[in-house]
Design a protein around this motif. Structure first.
Motif, PDB file in Angstrom:
ATOM      1  N   LEU A   1       1.196  -1.081   0.000  1.00 16.76           N
ATOM      2  CA  LEU A   1      -0.122  -0.029   0.262  1.00 16.76           C
ATOM      3  C   LEU A   1       0.783   1.358   0.252  1.00 16.76           C
ATOM      4  O   LEU A   1       0.347   2.433   0.125  1.00 16.76           O
ATOM      5  N   GLY A   2       2.201   1.391  -0.671  1.00 15.87           N
ATOM      6  CA  GLY A   2       3.388   2.546  -0.481  1.00 15.87           C
ATOM      7  C   GLY A   2       3.037   2.862   1.344  1.00 15.87           C
ATOM      8  O   GLY A   2       3.162   4.303   1.517  1.00 15.87           O
ATOM      9  N   GLY A   3       3.590   2.083   2.015  1.00 14.06           N
ATOM     10  CA  GLY A   3       2.920   2.961   3.307  1.00 14.06           C
ATOM     11  C   GLY A   3       3.247   2.911   4.073  1.00 14.06           C
ATOM     12  O   GLY A   3       2.088   3.907   5.041  1.00 14.06           O
ATOM     13  N   ALA A   4       1.280   3.486   3.360  1.00  9.91           N
ATOM     14  CA  ALA A   4       0.185   4.611   4.340  1.00  9.91           C
ATOM     15  C   ALA A   4      -0.703   2.671   4.924  1.00  9.91           C
ATOM     16  O   ALA A   4      -0.940   1.705   4.457  1.00  9.91           O
ATOM     17  N   GLN A   5      -1.226   3.775   6.248  1.00  9.13           N
ATOM     18  CA  GLN A   5      -1.621   3.174   6.925  1.00  9.13           C
ATOM     19  C   GLN A   5      -2.890   3.837   7.512  1.00  9.13           C
ATOM     20  O   GLN A   5      -3.122   4.710   7.741  1.00  9.13           O
ATOM     21  N   GLY A   6      -3.774   3.257   8.515  1.00  2.00           N
ATOM     22  CA  GLY A   6      -4.884   3.633   8.341  1.00  2.00           C
ATOM     23  C   GLY A   6      -5.974   4.305   8.395  1.00  2.00           C
ATOM     24  O   GLY A   6      -6.220   4.060   7.209  1.00  2.00           O
ATOM     25  N   ALA A   7      -5.867   5.919   8.648  1.00  4.95           N
ATOM     26  CA  ALA A   7      -7.000   6.037   8.011  1.00  4.95           C
ATOM     27  C   ALA A   7      -6.369   6.649   7.122  1.00  4.95           C
ATOM     28  O   ALA A   7      -7.370   7.416   6.034  1.00  4.95           O
ATOM     29  N   SER A   8      -5.325   6.891   6.860  1.00  7.13           N
ATOM     30  CA  SER A   8      -4.734   7.591   5.303  1.00  7.13           C
ATOM     31  C   SER A   8      -5.584   6.332   4.830  1.00  7.13           C
ATOM     32  O   SER A   8      -4.905   6.862   3.403  1.00  7.13           O
ATOM     33  N   VAL A   9      -6.034   5.561   4.637  1.00  5.32           N
ATOM     34  CA  VAL A   9      -6.181   4.369   3.471  1.00  5.32           C
ATOM     35  C   VAL A   9      -7.900   3.941   3.079  1.00  5.32           C
ATOM     36  O   VAL A   9      -8.266   4.012   4.016  1.00  5.32           O
ATOM     37  N   GLY A  10      -8.185   4.066   2.574  1.00  9.19           N
ATOM     38  CA  GLY A  10      -9.018   3.410   2.233  1.00  9.19           C
ATOM     39  C   GLY A  10     -10.045   2.625   2.035  1.00  9.19           C
ATOM     40  O   GLY A  10      -8.888   2.161   2.739  1.00  9.19           O
ATOM     41  N   PRO A  11     -11.632   2.130   2.078  1.00 12.61           N
ATOM     42  CA  PRO A  11     -11.566   1.122   2.414  1.00 12.61           C
ATOM     43  C   PRO A  11     -11.007  -0.267   1.880  1.00 12.61           C
ATOM     44  O   PRO A  11     -10.693  -0.304   0.846  1.00 12.61           O
ATOM     45  N   LEU A  12     -10.697  -0.967   2.244  1.00 12.41           N
ATOM     46  CA  LEU A  12      -9.678  -2.154   2.220  1.00 12.41           C
ATOM     47  C   LEU A  12     -11.103  -3.801   1.651  1.00 12.41           C
ATOM     48  O   LEU A  12     -11.421  -3.793   2.848  1.00 12.41           O
ATOM     49  N   LEU A  13     -10.688  -4.014   1.074  1.00  8.89           N
ATOM     50  CA  LEU A  13     -11.228  -5.355   0.828  1.00  8.89           C
ATOM     51  C   LEU A  13     -10.844  -6.739   0.085  1.00  8.89           C
ATOM     52  O   LEU A  13     -10.216  -6.793  -0.797  1.00  8.89           O
ATOM     53  N   PHE A  14     -10.923  -7.343   1.390  1.00 14.92           N
ATOM     54  CA  PHE A  14      -9.874  -8.469   1.235  1.00 14.92           C
ATOM     55  C   PHE A  14     -10.665 -10.022   0.258  1.00 14.92           C
ATOM     56  O   PHE A  14     -12.053  -9.967   0.688  1.00 14.92           O
ATOM     57  N   ILE A  15     -10.693 -11.092  -0.661  1.00 14.45           N
ATOM     58  CA  ILE A  15     -10.945 -11.763  -1.127  1.00 14.45           C
ATOM     59  C   ILE A  15      -9.989 -13.021  -0.895  1.00 14.45           C
ATOM     60  O   ILE A  15      -8.698 -12.884  -1.203  1.00 14.45           O
ATOM     61  N   CYS A  16     -10.665 -14.089  -0.907  1.00 17.31           N
ATOM     62  CA  CYS A  16      -9.881 -14.916  -1.317  1.00 17.31           C
ATOM     63  C   CYS A  16     -10.712 -16.348  -2.265  1.00 17.31           C
ATOM     64  O   CYS A  16     -11.627 -15.755  -2.867  1.00 17.31           O
ATOM     65  N   ARG A  17     -10.826 -17.684  -1.282  1.00 21.19           N
ATOM     66  CA  ARG A  17     -11.554 -18.854  -2.568  1.00 21.19           C
ATOM     67  C   ARG A  17     -12.606 -18.608  -2.289  1.00 21.19           C
ATOM     68  O   ARG A  17     -14.038 -18.650  -3.197  1.00 21.19           O
ATOM     69  N   SER A  18     -13.731 -18.446  -1.076  1.00 20.72           N
ATOM     70  CA  SER A  18     -14.958 -18.976  -0.518  1.00 20.72           C
ATOM     71  C   SER A  18     -14.918 -17.577   0.728  1.00 20.72           C
ATOM     72  O   SER A  18     -16.146 -17.175   0.895  1.00 20.72           O
ATOM     73  N   GLY A  19     -14.387 -17.108   1.531  1.00 16.46           N
ATOM     74  CA  GLY A  19     -14.351 -15.636   2.294  1.00 16.46           C
ATOM     75  C   GLY A  19     -13.944 -16.181   3.688  1.00 16.46           C
ATOM     76  O   GLY A  19     -13.691 -15.438   4.439  1.00 16.46           O
ATOM     77  N   ALA A  20     -13.052 -17.864   3.955  1.00 17.10           N
ATOM     78  CA  ALA A  20     -12.524 -17.673   4.715  1.00 17.10           C
ATOM     79  C   ALA A  20     -11.130 -17.361   4.999  1.00 17.10           C
ATOM     80  O   ALA A  20     -11.188 -16.611   6.378  1.00 17.10           O
ATOM     81  N   ARG A  21     -10.229 -17.565   4.293  1.00 17.59           N
ATOM     82  CA  ARG A  21      -9.119 -16.785   5.162  1.00 17.59           C
ATOM     83  C   ARG A  21      -8.931 -15.610   4.838  1.00 17.59           C
ATOM     84  O   ARG A  21      -8.366 -14.792   5.664  1.00 17.59           O
ATOM     85  N   SER A  22      -9.948 -14.646   4.045  1.00 18.60           N
ATOM     86  CA  SER A  22      -9.745 -13.999   3.567  1.00 18.60           C
ATOM     87  C   SER A  22     -10.589 -11.880   4.712  1.00 18.60           C
ATOM     88  O   SER A  22      -9.706 -11.592   5.778  1.00 18.60           O
ATOM     89  N   ARG A  23     -11.125 -13.559   5.161  1.00 18.56           N
ATOM     90  CA  ARG A  23     -11.399 -13.112   7.417  1.00 18.56           C
ATOM     91  C   ARG A  23     -10.850 -12.638   7.826  1.00 18.56           C
ATOM     92  O   ARG A  23     -10.274 -11.589   8.592  1.00 18.56           O
ATOM     93  N   SER A  24     -10.043 -13.616   7.978  1.00 17.40           N
ATOM     94  CA  SER A  24      -8.833 -13.716   8.830  1.00 17.40           C
ATOM     95  C   SER A  24      -8.091 -13.125   8.399  1.00 17.40           C
ATOM     96  O   SER A  24      -7.516 -11.870   9.335  1.00 17.40           O
ATOM     97  N   ALA A  25      -7.737 -12.175   7.255  1.00 21.01           N
ATOM     98  CA  ALA A  25      -6.834 -11.606   6.887  1.00 21.01           C
ATOM     99  C   ALA A  25      -7.866 -10.182   7.575  1.00 21.01           C
ATOM    100  O   ALA A  25      -7.063  -9.076   7.572  1.00 21.01           O
ATOM    101  N   ALA A  26      -8.990 -10.264   6.766  1.00 25.13           N
ATOM    102  CA  ALA A  26      -9.466  -8.701   7.703  1.00 25.13           C
ATOM    103  C   ALA A  26      -9.566  -8.397   8.732  1.00 25.13           C
ATOM    104  O   ALA A  26      -9.314  -7.058   9.815  1.00 25.13           O
ATOM    105  N   ILE A  27      -9.164  -9.008   9.770  1.00 27.67           N
ATOM    106  CA  ILE A  27      -9.571  -9.286  11.105  1.00 27.67           C
ATOM    107  C   ILE A  27      -7.611  -8.805  11.502  1.00 27.67           C
ATOM    108  O   ILE A  27      -7.565  -7.868  12.210  1.00 27.67           O
ATOM    109  N   ALA A  28      -6.943  -9.377  10.822  1.00 29.43           N
ATOM    110  CA  ALA A  28      -5.231  -9.025  11.145  1.00 29.43           C
ATOM    111  C   ALA A  28      -4.990  -7.499  10.813  1.00 29.43           C
ATOM    112  O   ALA A  28      -3.784  -7.012  11.263  1.00 29.43           O
TER     113      ALA A  28
END
Length: 142
Positions: free
Chosen positions: A73-100
């Motif tokens: 993300l070019g070093g950007a973090q927190g409120a300086s980044v727009g919404p982050l949408l995480f996708i995987c095969r079915s939604g399980a790994r992406s949920r874990s990534a969104a939490i992390a």
């Protein structure tokens, strides 16, 4: 809830189209990107960020995922980044990534609940019950 929530692939496309700072992060593995395809955001003037949550072939969670996300993300973090949408095969790994990512300080982390391929059907095949591809959203394959 320890992330912003679940959204459908069509809702994800709408967010990506309407929010200039919105980013789609595909957390699947290299073989999945190569053999199954990736979301194509070219019509929106964007690229999908490819960053595995788990490393192939042992499928161990990448302990450096948050640092690699920040670098992507070019070093950007927190409120300086727009919404982050995480996708995987079915939604399980992406949920874990969104939490992390939320735990790492990113404010708006969403899980694309149906993922790229959706749930298995009665014959244990994916692609017929939800997902990015099933929704008719753009994708490419190398």
């Amino acid at each position: 809830m320890n992330y912003a929530g679940d959204i459908s692939p069509k809702q994800a496309w709408e967010v990506l189209a309407q929010e200039p700072g919105a980013v789609l992060v595909d957390v699947r593995t290299r073989p999945e990107w190569a053999f199954v395809g990736i979301p194509d955001l070219a019509n929106l003037g964007k690229k999908t960020v490819l960053l595995s949550w788990q490393n192939f072939p042992d499928m161990a969670i990448d302990p450096d995922f948050a640092a690699k996300l920040k670098a992507q993300l070019g070093g950007a973090q927190g409120a300086s980044v727009g919404p982050l949408l995480f996708i995987c095969r079915s939604g399980a790994r992406s949920r874990s990534a969104a939490i992390a990512a939320t735990a790492a300080g990113y404010a708006q982390c969403f899980n694309v609940a149906e993922g790229f391929e959706g749930d298995k059907d009665g014959a244990s095949h994916r692609g017929q019950r939800g997902g990015w591809k099933f929704a008719g959203l753009p994708w490419i394959q190398d």
